[in-house]
Design a protein around this motif. Structure first.
Motif, PDB file in Angstrom:
ATOM      1  N   ASP A  16       4.089  12.443   1.041  1.00 32.10           N
ATOM      2  CA  ASP A  16       3.709  13.068   2.313  1.00 32.10           C
ATOM      3  C   ASP A  16       2.463  12.453   2.931  1.00 32.10           C
ATOM      4  O   ASP A  16       2.176  12.672   4.113  1.00 32.10           O
ATOM      5  N   GLN A  17       1.728  11.648   2.180  1.00 34.41           N
ATOM      6  CA  GLN A  17       0.512  11.019   2.691  1.00 34.41           C
ATOM      7  C   GLN A  17       0.752   9.622   3.268  1.00 34.41           C
ATOM      8  O   GLN A  17      -0.147   9.026   3.855  1.00 34.41           O
ATOM      9  N   VAL A  18       1.955   9.080   3.113  1.00 30.69           N
ATOM     10  CA  VAL A  18       2.237   7.723   3.588  1.00 30.69           C
ATOM     11  C   VAL A  18       2.074   7.587   5.102  1.00 30.69           C
ATOM     12  O   VAL A  18       1.440   6.633   5.566  1.00 30.69           O
ATOM     13  N   PRO A  19       2.601   8.496   5.938  1.00 31.45           N
ATOM     14  CA  PRO A  19       2.440   8.314   7.395  1.00 31.45           C
ATOM     15  C   PRO A  19       0.979   8.282   7.852  1.00 31.45           C
ATOM     16  O   PRO A  19       0.616   7.442   8.680  1.00 31.45           O
ATOM     17  N   ALA A  20       0.152   9.145   7.310  1.00 31.84           N
ATOM     18  CA  ALA A  20      -1.265   9.152   7.703  1.00 31.84           C
ATOM     19  C   ALA A  20      -1.951   7.863   7.272  1.00 31.84           C
ATOM     20  O   ALA A  20      -2.735   7.274   8.031  1.00 31.84           O
ATOM     21  N   PHE A  21      -1.663   7.422   6.062  1.00 27.79           N
ATOM     22  CA  PHE A  21      -2.258   6.176   5.586  1.00 27.79           C
ATOM     23  C   PHE A  21      -1.777   4.996   6.411  1.00 27.79           C
ATOM     24  O   PHE A  21      -2.566   4.119   6.769  1.00 27.79           O
ATOM     25  N   ARG A  22      -0.498   4.977   6.748  1.00 24.44           N
ATOM     26  CA  ARG A  22       0.057   3.868   7.539  1.00 24.44           C
ATOM     27  C   ARG A  22      -0.574   3.829   8.923  1.00 24.44           C
ATOM     28  O   ARG A  22      -0.876   2.751   9.450  1.00 24.44           O
ATOM     29  N   ALA A  23      -0.772   4.994   9.524  1.00 24.31           N
ATOM     30  CA  ALA A  23      -1.411   5.041  10.847  1.00 24.31           C
ATOM     31  C   ALA A  23      -2.824   4.476  10.780  1.00 24.31           C
ATOM     32  O   ALA A  23      -3.239   3.706  11.656  1.00 24.31           O
ATOM     33  N   ALA A  24      -3.557   4.833   9.739  1.00 25.18           N
ATOM     34  CA  ALA A  24      -4.919   4.313   9.589  1.00 25.18           C
ATOM     35  C   ALA A  24      -4.904   2.803   9.359  1.00 25.18           C
ATOM     36  O   ALA A  24      -5.729   2.073   9.913  1.00 25.18           O
ATOM     37  N   SER A  25      -3.958   2.319   8.560  1.00 25.52           N
ATOM     38  CA  SER A  25      -3.924   0.883   8.285  1.00 25.52           C
ATOM     39  C   SER A  25      -3.477   0.089   9.514  1.00 25.52           C
ATOM     40  O   SER A  25      -3.871  -1.061   9.690  1.00 25.52           O
ATOM     41  N   LEU A  26      -2.652   0.685  10.379  1.00 22.92           N
ATOM     42  CA  LEU A  26      -2.221  -0.015  11.594  1.00 22.92           C
ATOM     43  C   LEU A  26      -3.394  -0.287  12.534  1.00 22.92           C
ATOM     44  O   LEU A  26      -3.378  -1.275  13.271  1.00 22.92           O
TER      45      LEU A  26
ATOM     46  N   ASP B 163       0.788  -1.227   0.000  1.00 22.50           N
ATOM     47  CA  ASP B 163       0.000   0.000   0.000  1.00 22.50           C
ATOM     48  C   ASP B 163       0.826   1.286   0.000  1.00 22.50           C
ATOM     49  O   ASP B 163       0.427   2.258  -0.645  1.00 22.50           O
ATOM     50  N   PRO B 164       1.994   1.360   0.664  1.00 28.08           N
ATOM     51  CA  PRO B 164       2.751   2.616   0.580  1.00 28.08           C
ATOM     52  C   PRO B 164       3.148   2.989  -0.854  1.00 28.08           C
ATOM     53  O   PRO B 164       3.173   4.165  -1.206  1.00 28.08           O
ATOM     54  N   PHE B 165       3.429   1.987  -1.682  1.00 26.56           N
ATOM     55  CA  PHE B 165       3.786   2.274  -3.072  1.00 26.56           C
ATOM     56  C   PHE B 165       2.610   2.901  -3.816  1.00 26.56           C
ATOM     57  O   PHE B 165       2.779   3.843  -4.594  1.00 26.56           O
ATOM     58  N   LEU B 166       1.409   2.384  -3.563  1.00 32.18           N
ATOM     59  CA  LEU B 166       0.227   2.939  -4.208  1.00 32.18           C
ATOM     60  C   LEU B 166      -0.077   4.345  -3.694  1.00 32.18           C
ATOM     61  O   LEU B 166      -0.446   5.231  -4.469  1.00 32.18           O
ATOM     62  N   VAL B 167       0.087   4.553  -2.393  1.00 30.81           N
ATOM     63  CA  VAL B 167      -0.173   5.870  -1.819  1.00 30.81           C
ATOM     64  C   VAL B 167       0.787   6.900  -2.398  1.00 30.81           C
ATOM     65  O   VAL B 167       0.391   8.012  -2.761  1.00 30.81           O
ATOM     66  N   VAL B 168       2.058   6.535  -2.501  1.00 30.28           N
ATOM     67  CA  VAL B 168       3.045   7.456  -3.082  1.00 30.28           C
ATOM     68  C   VAL B 168       2.674   7.778  -4.527  1.00 30.28           C
ATOM     69  O   VAL B 168       2.724   8.943  -4.954  1.00 30.28           O
ATOM     70  N   GLN B 169       2.277   6.768  -5.273  1.00 30.84           N
ATOM     71  CA  GLN B 169       1.933   6.977  -6.683  1.00 30.84           C
ATOM     72  C   GLN B 169       0.690   7.843  -6.843  1.00 30.84           C
ATOM     73  O   GLN B 169       0.647   8.720  -7.686  1.00 30.84           O
ATOM     74  N   LEU B 170      -0.320   7.616  -6.002  1.00 28.65           N
ATOM     75  CA  LEU B 170      -1.593   8.314  -6.173  1.00 28.65           C
ATOM     76  C   LEU B 170      -1.681   9.644  -5.420  1.00 28.65           C
ATOM     77  O   LEU B 170      -2.280  10.596  -5.919  1.00 28.65           O
TER      78      LEU B 170
END
Length: 175
Positions: free
Chosen positions: A112-122, A101-108
């Motif tokens: 800068d959105q990876v930490p927020a997405f990672r926190a939600a996925s955790l 998922d971090p690769f997709l978040v970076v692409q889309l």
């Protein structure tokens, strides 16, 4: 096996000690100039060492355990192949989704959105771990019921645990 014969918690204690030793070895290896190969080696040796420690522990505590006669039930083994492969494929898919998922978040959305997405996925990952921990607690009971030949109760308990775990994960996914 440890839980099934009444040694509840020993597997976690041995795993914690081995994990501590593995991390210690990794720290020493890195400070001495070891690279990625050294870290990979230490990660590969840890589980093998844990298995050896658990086997030694079991043989000292219950030497007759590995001499118990057993019966091979080929139809039971063949019946487990299909569900096991489906479970493996599901786990593989979940691992791919969880770690790609971090690769997709970076692409889309950008890096800068990876930490927020990672926190939600955790949050979802932790609720999944909670579901597994709660349902895994019944492994001792399943083992004893199986030894007593009470297969219907094993199926009832396993089905209840699966439903409970899926309910937690489903609620987490909906949230």
């Amino acid at each position: 096996l440890l839980q099934g014969i009444g040694f509840v918690g020993w597997d976690s204690a041995v795993a914690s000690i081995i994990d501590f030793l593995t991390i210690g070895f990794q720290i020493v290896a890195i400070t001495m100039g070891g690279g990625l190969l050294t870290l990979a080696f230490s990660m590969a040796v840890g589980p093998g060492l844990m298995r050896i420690c658990l086997m030694v522990f079991l043989k000292k505590r219950n030497p007759d355990l590995f001499r118990l006669p057993g019966r091979r039930n080929s139809s039971l083994v063949h019946g487990m192949v299909s569900p096991s492969l489906r479970a493996w494929a599901t786990t593989l898919g979940a691992a791919i989704v969880t770690y790609s998922d971090p690769f997709l978040v970076v692409q889309l959305k950008g890096a800068d959105q990876v930490p927020a997405f990672r926190a939600a996925s955790l949050i979802f990952i932790n609720l999944g771990a909670l579901a597994l921990a709660i349902t895994a607690a019944s492994a001792v009971f399943v083992s004893h019921l199986w030894q007593e030949g009470r297969v219907a109760e094993v199926q009832r308990l396993t089905t209840r645990n699966l439903r409970f775990g899926l309910l937690i994960v489903g609620c987490a996914g909906a949230g």
